[in-house]
Design an enzyme around this catalytic site. Structure first.
Site, mmCIF file in Angstrom:
data_model
loop_
_atom_site.group_PDB
_atom_site.id
_atom_site.type_symbol
_atom_site.label_atom_id
_atom_site.label_comp_id
_atom_site.label_asym_id
_atom_site.label_seq_id
_atom_site.Cartn_x
_atom_site.Cartn_y
_atom_site.Cartn_z
ATOM 1 N N LEU A 127 12.244 -44.192 23.508
ATOM 2 C CA LEU A 127 11.589 -43.510 22.376
ATOM 3 C C LEU A 127 11.495 -42.021 22.664
ATOM 4 C CD1 LEU A 127 8.537 -44.758 20.368
ATOM 5 C CD2 LEU A 127 8.657 -42.386 21.092
ATOM 6 N N HIS A 231 4.320 -39.242 32.032
ATOM 7 C CA HIS A 231 4.626 -37.844 31.758
ATOM 8 C C HIS A 231 3.716 -37.370 30.613
ATOM 9 C CE1 HIS A 231 6.942 -34.374 30.288
ATOM 10 N NE2 HIS A 231 7.516 -34.345 31.482
#
Length: 338
Positions: A127, A231
């Site tokens: 994604l 992240h």
């Protein structure tokens, strides 16, 4: 602006390549390599073309398109069955306790053990949403459309689904977790390993890693600090996954230490809430409520936001959604509350 998620095709190669160049590294499913992206599109074409409800090893690739400008804003993928054509490695976090009567204390030893525990699961991944498109619910549509696709093609997917989130990678493309373990064996930085994985697959380097459990206490503080941490750009994706019922189940990525989350496929919130109905009218209604809706099989799959009013014999669908989904009165669609 009307945005729709649809099956990706060869004509999307340039848009995917442009997005791949902005990921900042550590994004194996979207490599900044046109040849590799073309291979992924070819694999997706084969998956969409396999018109059967039998379980197989399929890699579905989708794009999010603005129907007005025809710009591609994002992409996502579904893997129907991982760990079959190549091993799917993870680190499992194991905690071991020890009591010492003489010292009068307990000591916890946490280890990282290489495993293939997720073999046979389905995976939602790949994604990516352009930074300039992260508004108006685009990320939600990108993520949740995948679950409607699974619901509409349920026999092709496993009873358990996982998602791997990219771990912490700095602006130079280096990862503290990689530096703390794998770099010591391979003598290369994370950026070089990331490029190698995009070219050859993550299983090659993973298969060369020592299988002896790694004692977490022996790692540098910088590596321990990012264990299981996504992240920064992946934090919204993690929140969406958690809202769907995914949970961090003591597994992390072998290279960047990003978290792996899991859920029983039929318990994923959007899948559990999905309903199929016949379009009985297209128009506006004061009774309509926001929904995410999808129609079409395999390569014909399309999903968008919609407004739906339920009737005894079907639903009323708003005109914009009907155009985006290419449906009309008498057609069938699958929907869930937005």
């Amino acid at each position: 602006m009307t945005i729709v998620l649809r099956a990706a095709g060869g004509h999307d190669l340039s848009a995917l390549y442009a997005m791949a160049q902005t990921t900042g590294g550590g994004f194996v499913n979207l490599p900044p390599d046109k040849a590799k992206l073309a291979e992924r599109l070819a694999a997706a074409d084969a998956a969409f073309a396999r018109d059967t409800d039998r379980f197989g090893v399929d890699r579905f690739l989708f794009v999010l398109e603005d129907l007005g400008s025809q710009a591609i804003h994002g992409t996502c993928q579904i893997f129907s069955h991982i760990g079959t054509d190549a091993p799917f490695y993870s680190y499992r976090i194991d905690r071991h306790g020890a009591d010492h009567a003489v010292l009068g204390r307990s000591v916890d030893h946490t280890t990282l053990t290489i495993c293939t525990d997720h073999a046979g699961c389905s995976e939602v991944g790949g994604l990516f949403l352009r930074a300039d498109a992260r508004a108006g619910g685009a990320g939600t549509l990108l993520a949740r459309s995948r679950y409607l696709f699974i619901a509409m093609h349920r026999p092709r997917f496993a009873d358990r689904t996982i998602a791997e989130l990219r771990g912490v990678v700095d602006e130079a493309g280096e990862a503290p977790f990689w530096d703390g373990i794998a770099a010591r064996f391979f003598g290369m930085g994370f950026a070089a390993a990331d490029a190698f994985n995009a070219e050859h697959g993550t299983h090659v380097l993973a298969g060369l890693m020592p299988t002896t459990p790694v004692l977490l206490a022996m790692l540098p503080d910088s590596a321990r600090a990012v264990l299981g941490v996504p992240h920064p750009s992946g934090r919204p994706a993690l929140r969406l996954l958690e809202k769907e019922g995914f949970r961090h189940d003591h597994y992390v990525d072998l290279f960047d230490g990003g978290p792996t989350v899991t859920a029983a496929t039929d318990d994923i919130a959007t899948i559990r809430a999905a309903r199929t109905a016949i379009v009985r009218a297209v128009g506006q209604s004061d009774d309509a409520t926001p929904a995410i809706a999808a129609a079409g099989r395999l390569a014909g799959f399309r999903a968008c936001f919609a407004r739906i009013a339920r009737h005894d014999d079907g639903i009323l669908l708003d005109p914009d959604a009907a155009r985006a989904l290419h449906v009309g009165i008498g057609d069938t669609l699958t929907h869930a509350p937005r």
